[in-house]
Design a protein around this motif. Structure first.
Motif, PDB file in Angstrom:
ATOM      1  N   SER A  77      -6.663 -20.366   3.218  1.00 21.82           N
ATOM      2  CA  SER A  77      -5.973 -19.735   4.350  1.00 21.82           C
ATOM      3  C   SER A  77      -6.816 -18.603   4.933  1.00 21.82           C
ATOM      4  O   SER A  77      -6.892 -18.439   6.151  1.00 21.82           O
ATOM      5  N   TYR A  78      -7.519 -17.832   4.072  1.00 17.64           N
ATOM      6  CA  TYR A  78      -8.313 -16.719   4.613  1.00 17.64           C
ATOM      7  C   TYR A  78      -9.448 -17.233   5.503  1.00 17.64           C
ATOM      8  O   TYR A  78      -9.738 -16.665   6.550  1.00 17.64           O
ATOM      9  N   ARG A  79     -10.066 -18.332   5.101  1.00 20.31           N
ATOM     10  CA  ARG A  79     -11.234 -18.793   5.872  1.00 20.31           C
ATOM     11  C   ARG A  79     -10.841 -19.325   7.244  1.00 20.31           C
ATOM     12  O   ARG A  79     -11.684 -19.447   8.119  1.00 20.31           O
ATOM     13  N   GLU A  80      -9.566 -19.644   7.416  1.00 20.11           N
ATOM     14  CA  GLU A  80      -9.140 -20.123   8.732  1.00 20.11           C
ATOM     15  C   GLU A  80      -8.397 -19.049   9.532  1.00 20.11           C
ATOM     16  O   GLU A  80      -7.763 -19.349  10.542  1.00 20.11           O
ATOM     17  N   THR A  81      -8.464 -17.792   9.081  1.00 20.06           N
ATOM     18  CA  THR A  81      -7.891 -16.726   9.922  1.00 20.06           C
ATOM     19  C   THR A  81      -8.656 -16.700  11.245  1.00 20.06           C
ATOM     20  O   THR A  81      -9.845 -17.036  11.293  1.00 20.06           O
ATOM     21  N   SER A  82      -7.964 -16.273  12.283  1.00 15.84           N
ATOM     22  CA  SER A  82      -8.631 -16.225  13.595  1.00 15.84           C
ATOM     23  C   SER A  82      -9.731 -15.162  13.567  1.00 15.84           C
ATOM     24  O   SER A  82      -9.704 -14.241  12.742  1.00 15.84           O
ATOM     25  N   LEU A  83     -10.672 -15.288  14.480  1.00  8.90           N
ATOM     26  CA  LEU A  83     -11.747 -14.295  14.565  1.00  8.90           C
ATOM     27  C   LEU A  83     -11.156 -12.905  14.791  1.00  8.90           C
ATOM     28  O   LEU A  83     -11.599 -11.920  14.208  1.00  8.90           O
ATOM     29  N   LEU A  84     -10.130 -12.867  15.623  1.00 12.59           N
ATOM     30  CA  LEU A  84      -9.490 -11.585  15.931  1.00 12.59           C
ATOM     31  C   LEU A  84      -8.841 -10.982  14.677  1.00 12.59           C
ATOM     32  O   LEU A  84      -9.034  -9.799  14.364  1.00 12.59           O
ATOM     33  N   ALA A  85      -8.107 -11.798  13.934  1.00 11.03           N
ATOM     34  CA  ALA A  85      -7.406 -11.288  12.743  1.00 11.03           C
ATOM     35  C   ALA A  85      -8.406 -10.806  11.705  1.00 11.03           C
ATOM     36  O   ALA A  85      -8.203  -9.760  11.069  1.00 11.03           O
ATOM     37  N   ARG A  86      -9.488 -11.527  11.562  1.00  6.11           N
ATOM     38  CA  ARG A  86     -10.471 -11.122  10.538  1.00  6.11           C
ATOM     39  C   ARG A  86     -11.184  -9.837  10.961  1.00  6.11           C
ATOM     40  O   ARG A  86     -11.452  -8.953  10.150  1.00  6.11           O
ATOM     41  N   ALA A  87     -11.482  -9.732  12.253  1.00  4.01           N
ATOM     42  CA  ALA A  87     -12.122  -8.509  12.749  1.00  4.01           C
ATOM     43  C   ALA A  87     -11.177  -7.312  12.552  1.00  4.01           C
ATOM     44  O   ALA A  87     -11.595  -6.233  12.131  1.00  4.01           O
TER      45      ALA A  87
ATOM     46  N   LEU B  92     -16.611 -10.873   3.432  1.00  4.79           N
ATOM     47  CA  LEU B  92     -15.279 -10.929   4.067  1.00  4.79           C
ATOM     48  C   LEU B  92     -15.407 -11.391   5.520  1.00  4.79           C
ATOM     49  O   LEU B  92     -14.582 -12.168   6.012  1.00  4.79           O
ATOM     50  N   ALA B  93     -16.449 -10.921   6.201  1.00  2.00           N
ATOM     51  CA  ALA B  93     -16.660 -11.340   7.595  1.00  2.00           C
ATOM     52  C   ALA B  93     -16.870 -12.849   7.682  1.00  2.00           C
ATOM     53  O   ALA B  93     -16.398 -13.512   8.607  1.00  2.00           O
ATOM     54  N   ALA B  94     -17.561 -13.396   6.690  1.00  2.00           N
ATOM     55  CA  ALA B  94     -17.837 -14.841   6.693  1.00  2.00           C
ATOM     56  C   ALA B  94     -16.594 -15.662   6.383  1.00  2.00           C
ATOM     57  O   ALA B  94     -16.578 -16.866   6.625  1.00  2.00           O
ATOM     58  N   GLY B  95     -15.567 -15.006   5.807  1.00  2.00           N
ATOM     59  CA  GLY B  95     -14.348 -15.741   5.437  1.00  2.00           C
ATOM     60  C   GLY B  95     -14.246 -16.006   3.945  1.00  2.00           C
ATOM     61  O   GLY B  95     -13.479 -16.880   3.519  1.00  2.00           O
ATOM     62  N   CYS B  96     -15.018 -15.259   3.157  1.00  2.00           N
ATOM     63  CA  CYS B  96     -15.000 -15.436   1.700  1.00  2.00           C
ATOM     64  C   CYS B  96     -14.154 -14.346   1.036  1.00  2.00           C
ATOM     65  O   CYS B  96     -14.400 -13.161   1.284  1.00  2.00           O
ATOM     66  N   PRO B  97     -13.206 -14.709   0.164  1.00  2.00           N
ATOM     67  CA  PRO B  97     -12.574 -13.689  -0.674  1.00  2.00           C
ATOM     68  C   PRO B  97     -13.632 -13.035  -1.561  1.00  2.00           C
ATOM     69  O   PRO B  97     -14.664 -13.659  -1.858  1.00  2.00           O
ATOM     70  N   VAL B  98     -13.392 -11.791  -1.967  1.00  2.00           N
ATOM     71  CA  VAL B  98     -14.388 -11.038  -2.740  1.00  2.00           C
ATOM     72  C   VAL B  98     -13.768 -10.493  -4.019  1.00  2.00           C
ATOM     73  O   VAL B  98     -12.660  -9.957  -4.001  1.00  2.00           O
ATOM     74  N   ILE B  99     -14.509 -10.635  -5.110  1.00  2.00           N
ATOM     75  CA  ILE B  99     -14.148  -9.940  -6.352  1.00  2.00           C
ATOM     76  C   ILE B  99     -15.305  -9.005  -6.675  1.00  2.00           C
ATOM     77  O   ILE B  99     -16.452  -9.454  -6.836  1.00  2.00           O
ATOM     78  N   VAL B 100     -15.000  -7.701  -6.742  1.00  2.00           N
ATOM     79  CA  VAL B 100     -16.051  -6.718  -7.017  1.00  2.00           C
ATOM     80  C   VAL B 100     -16.046  -6.375  -8.495  1.00  2.00           C
ATOM     81  O   VAL B 100     -14.990  -6.112  -9.081  1.00  2.00           O
ATOM     82  N   LYS B 101     -17.235  -6.381  -9.095  1.00  2.00           N
ATOM     83  CA  LYS B 101     -17.412  -5.804 -10.426  1.00  2.00           C
ATOM     84  C   LYS B 101     -17.921  -4.389 -10.163  1.00  2.00           C
ATOM     85  O   LYS B 101     -19.046  -4.177  -9.692  1.00  2.00           O
ATOM     86  N   ALA B 102     -17.034  -3.392 -10.437  1.00  2.00           N
ATOM     87  CA  ALA B 102     -17.388  -2.006 -10.102  1.00  2.00           C
ATOM     88  C   ALA B 102     -18.571  -1.551 -10.933  1.00  2.00           C
ATOM     89  O   ALA B 102     -18.741  -1.966 -12.084  1.00  2.00           O
TER      90      ALA B 102
END
Ligand code: NAP
Length: 523
Positions: free
Chosen positions: A57-67, A175-185
């Protein structure tokens, strides 16, 4: 805001169950509260499952919503106010002004990616329409766009607690590309990571996105980090840090049943060339610029000028004399962590064994302080001794003295891959510089004339990358809007009915993209 010491798995604040780490103020060696217990393999699996479930679902968010999401993250980071600044200063020993500047850069970076997402050029749409009557064979209708790779694991860097950490360039571009992110702090600034992580999670909620779009984990690289990189739901990795850490992650990623790309930015000594006419015309100014760039931020920049290359002679001696006297007055500065300080001391010790000491900065007045150092060697020794090419992370540099232009070329050919190479030149040096360019283009990601490599602009044309060991993949940049390309891959749709095509590829171009249509760029 009270720091909890908890991880963030989607919207859930979860205490770790592993060994706890506490941040350390490197200026005082005092431990900072709270404790940050590390995550387990189970926590990694939970975060990866959530990220995977959010992906489609995240990768198909609109360009506007992701921005708007990226802009909301920037707003939420700014809303943290001074608390973020104070915590980052305490955890890193970096001055207030530097952290304030870095916050500005981090938010500007997020907004720049928002602009990039909106413009949609990164979708790189290419359409070859059907030619049913083509002889001897008809051509199908072929349409290509870029799609995101999938959930990305990001390793926060120690030396940029904001701009290359939880919401830094790797996270922003993924995130801009449409990928969820998991950060290892990064263990050096867990409180800063928690503050930024919670700001990011708030942005996820405000924007109505699936919670798995972002998670933040604590724990050791060898456990949590490797578990992340080897989880089958992770499809790419972003990393900035040591060569050994980057190589370990590359090997783990390649050993998976399904290997994945690791974009590791590792080590670079950033050669600076001082050509004769420039040295003659402004040797003193060059010495000032060099010492400022070398000692900025205790030299803890991947673009720190760690190598100076020049042909020996009176002008170079003058440069060395001015640089030495400036360096001798330069105060020692607190380094990011005791580990980084110890690595610096060991690196300087190794240089002292193999090169001639030229000048040292003022001695340390407190804990974990970096005393700036300049060494010198002859080109022949540099060519013969591999110890002289290793990165010493901190304010240490090596001057390589060449007998002539030919020796300068041999030194250049001998260099490993670099993030940057800098040429200080005047009119009279152009021919000599021109002779080095083909080699330097093979060696470095960014070539500068009459500037200093520290200070990396976040913009469309930036390349912060380079051949190994500068990075693990010389085709990419980790700074600037082209960083988004690391997390994309092309998909081609053949003979699809218009109703089934993604928006970017539909015949009437509803996103108003500048597409490559039958070989012509649309206006
Ligand atoms: P680091 O040791 O490479 O650590 C960076 C991250 O990678 C940490 O989260 C670390 O986890 C993880 N990691 C490290 N080795 C790993 C391994 N074998 N397997 C899995 N994960 C691993 O970098 P650092 O702590 O920032 O600094 C150490 C040295 O790195 C510095 O002295 C400097 O030489 C170099 N460095 C270079 C740059 C650059 O831009 N060129 C920037 C920063 C640091 P743990 O914390 O659990 O180990």
């Amino acid at each position: 805001m009270t720091l909890t010491g908890n991880m963030l798995i989607g919207q859930h604040s979860i205490p770790g169950t592993g060994a706890a780490l506490r941040a350390l103020n490197p200026a005082t060696n005092a431990a900072l509260e709270p404790a940050y217990p590390g995550g387990s393999a189970e926590h990694v699996a939970q975060a990866c499952a959530l990220a995977w479930s959010a992906f489609d679902s995240y990768r198909e968010t609109s360009l506007l919503a992701r921005a708007e999401f990226l802009e909301t993250i920037a707003n939420e980071i700014e809303a943290l106010g001074d608390e973020l600044i104070e915590r980052a200063v305490a955890e890193t020993g970096l001055p207030h002004a530097r952290i304030q500047g870095e916050r500005g850069r981090t938010c500007q970076q997020l907004r720049t990616f928002a602009r990039t997402v909106r413009a949609g050029e990164w979708l790189d749409v290419r359409i070859d329409t059907a030619q049913p009557g083509r002889q001897p064979l008809p051509r199908a209708d072929l349409r290509q766009r870029q799609v995101p790779l999938g959930p990305v694991a990001v390793f926060g860097a120690s030396n940029f607690p904001l701009a290359f950490s939880v919401a830094g360039g790797d996270t922003a571009s993924a995130l801009a590309a449409g990928c969820p992110v998991i950060v290892k702090a990064h263990g050096a600034h867990p409180g800063t990571s928690e503050l930024v992580g919670r700001a990011l999670a708030r942005a996820v909620k405000q924007c109505g996105l699936p919670e798995g779009v972002f998670s933040l984990l604590y724990g050791s690289g060898r456990e949590v980090g490797i578990a992340l990189v080897t989880d089958p739901r992770i499809k790419a990795v972003g990393f900035t840090g040591s060569q050994s850490g980057g190589i370990a992650l590359c090997q783990a990623a390649q050993a998976r049943p399904e290997p994945i790309p690791v974009y590791a930015e590792m080590s670079s000594i950033n050669p600076v060339y001082l050509f004769p006419a420039a040295l003659k015309a402004r040797g003193e100014a060059l010495a000032q610029g060099f010492v400022t760039s070398l000692t900025q931020g205790a030299g803890q920049f991947c673009t720190n000028p760690g190598l100076v290359i020049a042909v020996q002679g009176a002008q170079l001696e003058q440069f060395v004399s001015v640089a030495s006297s400036l360096l001798q007055r330069s105060p020692a500065q607190t380094m990011l962590t005791p580990g980084i300080f110890q690595a610096y001391e060991a690196g300087v010790g190794a240089l002292a064994e193999h090169a001639h000491p030229v000048a040292s900065g003022l001695p340390a007045q407190g804990s974990n302080q970096c005393q700036a150092q300049l060494f010198s060697t002859h080109a022949q020794d540099f060519l013969a001794n591999p110890h002289l090419q290793g990165e010493v992370f901190g304010a240490a540099a090596l001057l390589v003295q060449c007998v002539d232009d030919g020796e300068m070329r041999r030194v250049t050919e001998h260099l490993e891959g670099q993030l940057t190479a800098t040429l200080h030149l005047d009119e009279g040096d152009l021919e000599q510089a021109q002779g080095l360019l083909p080699t330097l283009e093979r060696k470095a990601g960014r070539l500068l004339v009459n500037g200093w490599p520290t200070g990396v602009e976040v913009c469309d044309a930036m390349v912060h990358g380079g051949p190994f060991p500068a990075t693990s993949d010389s085709r990419s940049t980790s700074v600037g809007t082209a960083a988004i390309l690391r997390f994309l891959r092309p998909v081609c749709y053949q003979d699809f009915p218009d109703s089934l095509l993604p928006e970017a590829l539909k015949q009437d171009n509803p996103l108003a993209l500048r597409r490559l249509l039958d070989g012509q760029r649309e206006a």
